[in-house]
Scaffold this active site. Sequence first.
Site, short mmCIF file in Angstrom:
data_model
loop_
_atom_site.label_atom_id
_atom_site.label_comp_id
_atom_site.label_asym_id
_atom_site.label_seq_id
_atom_site.Cartn_x
_atom_site.Cartn_y
_atom_site.Cartn_z
N GLY A 31 0.80 -1.22 0.00
CA GLY A 31 0.00 0.00 0.00
C GLY A 31 0.83 1.27 0.00
O GLY A 31 2.03 1.24 -0.26
N HIS A 37 4.05 1.24 -8.21
CA HIS A 37 3.03 0.19 -8.00
C HIS A 37 2.04 0.18 -9.16
O HIS A 37 1.65 -0.88 -9.66
CB HIS A 37 2.24 0.46 -6.72
N GLN A 61 7.69 -9.77 7.75
CA GLN A 61 8.90 -9.36 7.02
C GLN A 61 9.59 -8.16 7.64
O GLN A 61 10.60 -7.69 7.12
CB GLN A 61 8.60 -9.12 5.53
N ARG A 187 8.60 4.61 1.17
CA ARG A 187 9.40 5.13 2.28
C ARG A 187 9.94 6.54 1.99
O ARG A 187 10.43 7.20 2.91
CB ARG A 187 10.55 4.18 2.60
P1 AMP Z 1 5.96 -2.66 -1.70
O1 AMP Z 1 4.61 -2.05 -1.54
O2 AMP Z 1 7.08 -1.72 -1.42
O3 AMP Z 1 6.09 -3.99 -1.00
O4 AMP Z 1 6.10 -2.98 -3.24
C1 AMP Z 1 5.16 -3.76 -3.93
C2 AMP Z 1 5.70 -4.08 -5.29
O5 AMP Z 1 5.97 -2.87 -5.99
C3 AMP Z 1 7.04 -4.86 -5.25
O6 AMP Z 1 7.01 -5.85 -6.25
C4 AMP Z 1 8.04 -3.79 -5.54
O7 AMP Z 1 9.24 -4.29 -6.14
C5 AMP Z 1 7.28 -2.91 -6.51
N1 AMP Z 1 7.85 -1.57 -6.55
C6 AMP Z 1 8.18 -0.78 -5.49
N2 AMP Z 1 8.74 0.36 -5.91
C7 AMP Z 1 8.77 0.31 -7.26
C8 AMP Z 1 9.25 1.19 -8.29
N3 AMP Z 1 9.82 2.36 -7.98
N4 AMP Z 1 9.12 0.80 -9.57
C9 AMP Z 1 8.54 -0.40 -9.88
N5 AMP Z 1 8.08 -1.27 -8.97
C10 AMP Z 1 8.19 -0.93 -7.68
#
Ligand code: AMP
Length: 283
Positions: A31, A37, A61, A187
């Site tokens: 989220g 995303h 995690q 973040r």
């Molecule tokens: P997270 O919400 O941070 O767990 O990310 C969810 C998904 O989005 C994961 O597969 C991440 O690798 C992907 N993701 C996060 N940041 C980026 C970005 N800047 N570009 C592409 N995919 C991303």
Amino acid sequence: MKIIRSIREMQNYSESQRQNKKKVGFVPTMGFLHDGHLSLVDYAREKSDIVVVSIFVNPTQFAPSEDLSKYPRDLDRDTQLLEERGVDALFFPAADEIYPENFQTYVSVEDITQELEGSSRPTHFRGVTTIVSILFNAVKPNYAVFGQKDAQQAAVITRMVKDLNFDIELIIAPIMREADGLAMSSRNIYLSQLERTDALILNKTLLEIEEKIFSGETSVKKITEDAEQKILAVDSANLDYISVVDADTFAETDTIIAGKKYFILMACYIGKTRLIDNLLIST
Ligand code: AMP
């Protein structure tokens, strides 16, 4: 967009789509969505008739010292963004739906989880592979999309899908960046204005390393020592690791060999915020 909170309802929804010959694409997230995303949603859409996104800030995690309770959340905004992007269903389970009382089964990938992120965050990947397995069993997708932003995570999940024979095709999507090069991340919201500027050191360092490799430098030690010096000069930056790994095996390498593909991987604290970034290079 349908909002689903229970695993059983999620399974029934996907099962009925699949029975109607619809392909289900899945994007797991924690989220606080950004364009990175949402680009994964587009990749899922290219392959699938039905796109499901999950939002779950996964406690297993995060280490006790990490930012689980402070992790940014904004369900209303996320829901709106997903709706605008044409997502069919949002899976938004509560923590006790995923980890009910007496939960005691974990999935562990053994080797490629040891170094880099695994060394800095020893319990992290076990949490990731466990939640991804649970989500796969809930969402039953044909396709699942992950970001190259978390390159080691993508490699770990690829390994898990292969080893456990999940009948799911993975799509690994490229990193989306802000106009000035900072990799998008939930973040980034933690960064003060000054830190936001300092955070550019991650992408800048990766590009400088790429340039050195392209101009013939083969010693990883030399490359990373130069980078460490430059990062030291940035006030709020505190390097966790910088490493060059074989893009296929994820094994760390000392010497760049022409004709191979590598990931340059980096984790760096900017103030209290730990950021990761990487670059794929073909020599
Ligand atoms: P997270 O919400 O941070 O767990 O990310 C969810 C998904 O989005 C994961 O597969 C991440 O690798 C992907 N993701 C996060 N940041 C980026 C970005 N800047 N570009 C592409 N995919 C991303």
